[in-house]
Design a protein around this motif. Sequence first.
Motif, PDB file in Angstrom:
ATOM      1  N   ASN A  12       0.681  -1.306   0.104  1.00  0.00           N
ATOM      2  CA  ASN A  12       0.350  -0.365  -0.348  1.00  0.00           C
ATOM      3  C   ASN A  12       0.720   1.371   0.093  1.00  0.00           C
ATOM      4  OD1 ASN A  12      -2.441  -0.957   0.064  1.00  0.00           O
ATOM      5  ND2 ASN A  12      -2.999  -1.442   2.216  1.00  0.00           N
ATOM      6  N   SER A  15       2.012   1.771  -2.610  1.00  0.00           N
ATOM      7  CA  SER A  15       1.355   2.253  -4.033  1.00  0.00           C
ATOM      8  C   SER A  15       1.034   3.866  -4.410  1.00  0.00           C
ATOM      9  CB  SER A  15      -0.484   2.033  -4.230  1.00  0.00           C
ATOM     10  OG  SER A  15      -1.139   2.427  -2.503  1.00  0.00           O
ATOM     11  N   VAL A 419      -6.093  -1.548   3.182  1.00  0.00           N
ATOM     12  CA  VAL A 419      -6.958  -1.504   1.673  1.00  0.00           C
ATOM     13  C   VAL A 419      -5.661   0.496   1.562  1.00  0.00           C
ATOM     14  CG1 VAL A 419      -8.381  -2.267   1.507  1.00  0.00           C
ATOM     15  CG2 VAL A 419      -8.510   0.242   1.814  1.00  0.00           C
ATOM     16  N   SER A 420      -5.655   0.810   0.168  1.00  0.00           N
ATOM     17  CA  SER A 420      -5.001   2.096   0.339  1.00  0.00           C
ATOM     18  C   SER A 420      -6.295   2.858   0.681  1.00  0.00           C
ATOM     19  CB  SER A 420      -4.690   2.216  -1.045  1.00  0.00           C
ATOM     20  OG  SER A 420      -4.126   3.198  -1.386  1.00  0.00           O
ATOM     21  N   GLU A 423      -7.473   4.883  -2.933  1.00  0.00           N
ATOM     22  CA  GLU A 423      -8.107   4.216  -3.467  1.00  0.00           C
ATOM     23  C   GLU A 423     -10.040   3.697  -3.205  1.00  0.00           C
ATOM     24  OE1 GLU A 423      -5.967   0.314  -3.811  1.00  0.00           O
ATOM     25  OE2 GLU A 423      -4.431   1.355  -4.482  1.00  0.00           O
ATOM     26  N   ASP A 445      -6.386   3.735 -11.248  1.00  0.00           N
ATOM     27  CA  ASP A 445      -6.111   2.586 -11.737  1.00  0.00           C
ATOM     28  C   ASP A 445      -7.761   1.399 -11.552  1.00  0.00           C
ATOM     29  OD1 ASP A 445      -6.027   0.098 -12.838  1.00  0.00           O
ATOM     30  OD2 ASP A 445      -4.492  -0.843 -11.781  1.00  0.00           O
ATOM     31  N   ASN A 447      -8.784  -1.169 -12.259  1.00  0.00           N
ATOM     32  CA  ASN A 447      -8.533  -2.645 -11.298  1.00  0.00           C
ATOM     33  C   ASN A 447      -8.558  -2.891  -9.632  1.00  0.00           C
ATOM     34  OD1 ASN A 447      -8.327  -4.269 -14.068  1.00  0.00           O
ATOM     35  ND2 ASN A 447      -5.777  -3.550 -13.871  1.00  0.00           N
ATOM     36  N   GLN A 448      -7.903  -1.605  -9.567  1.00  0.00           N
ATOM     37  CA  GLN A 448      -8.378  -1.060  -8.080  1.00  0.00           C
ATOM     38  C   GLN A 448      -9.727  -1.007  -7.228  1.00  0.00           C
ATOM     39  OE1 GLN A 448      -5.232  -1.711  -5.952  1.00  0.00           O
ATOM     40  NE2 GLN A 448      -4.364  -1.508  -7.909  1.00  0.00           N
ATOM     41  N   ASN A 449     -10.486  -0.949  -7.870  1.00  0.00           N
ATOM     42  CA  ASN A 449     -11.399  -1.147  -7.695  1.00  0.00           C
ATOM     43  C   ASN A 449     -12.396  -2.173  -7.893  1.00  0.00           C
ATOM     44  OD1 ASN A 449     -12.405   1.917  -7.323  1.00  0.00           O
ATOM     45  ND2 ASN A 449     -13.531   2.144  -9.239  1.00  0.00           N
ATOM     46  N   ILE A 451     -10.314  -4.713  -7.563  1.00  0.00           N
ATOM     47  CA  ILE A 451     -10.203  -5.635  -5.640  1.00  0.00           C
ATOM     48  C   ILE A 451     -10.428  -5.125  -4.846  1.00  0.00           C
ATOM     49  CG2 ILE A 451      -7.636  -5.656  -4.158  1.00  0.00           C
ATOM     50  CD1 ILE A 451      -6.837  -5.041  -6.778  1.00  0.00           C
TER      51      ILE A 451
END
Length: 470
Positions: A12, A15, A419-420, A423, A445, A447-449, A451
């Motif tokens: 994290n 990121s 989590v970040s 994000e 990004d 793709n983070q959604n 995850i």
Amino acid sequence: MTSSSPGKLNKNQQSYSTAHIVKRQKKLLGDVTCLTNSVVKSVVIKCAQNINLGLAPCYILASLFTGRSLLQLLEAKVEIPSQNLNGHSDVGFYILSNWQHPKLTLPSKYLSYFKAPDSKGGVLLPVELLPAFQKSRDENITLEELNAEVDEFKKKYFGKLFQHINPTRIQNHFSHLAPKFGLSRADVAFIADYDLVDHPHCSYGLFDASHVSQKHVRYISFLTKEAGLLDFQAQSIDKKSFFGSHRVLKGSSVSDFFNYCVQQINRSPITTAELVQSFNFYTFYVVVFLELSTLHRPMLSEFGKLENFDLTSGRVVINDKGPQSSRVIPLSKTVCNVLAAYINYLKNLIRDLRFTYLEVANNIAKQLASESNLFKFWDDRGLKPYHPNNVYTLIKAVFPFPHNWARHYISTVLIEKGVSRNELEALMGHAPAPDQLHNDYSSFDFNQNRILSDKIEKHITQYLNLPVII
């Protein structure tokens, strides 16, 4: 006791650093708000060497360490940590947060449904700065007096440095360097005590303030060690200290709420009252299930039309607070199944009601044709746009929850999972200005959604074990 060295960055933290690099690349090379590391090193050394010569060096360091203005520091409440049960205490002293999270105005019997913060929210500073804070309070030092002393100090000791030093540049250095130590935008807002009104994303969820403190002391230690001040540090013990929202439900309360809603749904209603109640509770169940999964804000005509959903690819378009909140959120397989079952329920209602409640049947047909919003509330005048003010009257006597509890709950769940926070803000629709979520220059990004969506689905289906109507 937690080590104060910068150490290695976890996933994290990396990121945060990566996104920060992208953002910094967008800035002009001559950004006048940035101080170089060598200049900051000189500032720290000069202040430490003259730490006992007045208030200025201590307050300059405190501003450099926290990103707070001189006025904020002058007005901050101070607290000295006491020893805990095993004989250890934090090394340093706290300046407390001014954040005021709205408290629940509920009868005491309902407060047990919610988690309660157990921390005042404080930022740890080296104990060497404490005498200056105590003196300024004992002598009622004004901002004008402090500004004059700081101005005199910087003219005397910073005049020959490579860059011009002023309070604003000192204050801004923290936010520039914070991502290197895994500090998110929310962490920076907390430490720098930004106005909570201007940073609404920080109003959601409970977070471990001591965890933020441990990252923060690594930033302080980096500055002091770079300046050769090996003993001039703060250290934080490993403990839980939750600070933030008062609107975070316990997991058991969420489960009780969903089980209650499902119990009110009669799939074979006989009377009109049973039909209306089942329709409203089923709709309520689906909307809140979607809120938990997508963090959509509770509002009039929530989620809009059916055309906003793509159950094939598993996505929904959300625009719940103006253009800055516009975003595409993944829908998990469980959510798609729940929504597909609800759509099938509405299709069956059209067939069952076309001779007895023609107007209602026609209204539902418009919902499914995306000619009106998907979710409606049924009262004695027929179907009307869905609004939380209407549906929450159904459970007010049993579960008097604030309408946006789902955003508070899931935010806390994801924060606890590490989590970040950056994000999480994107998932919630808090796009950081001037960044945007969906363009070629964004550091976001998608793709983070996905995850985060997977983590939410796992929590809903495995931890909460909510009843799933499919």
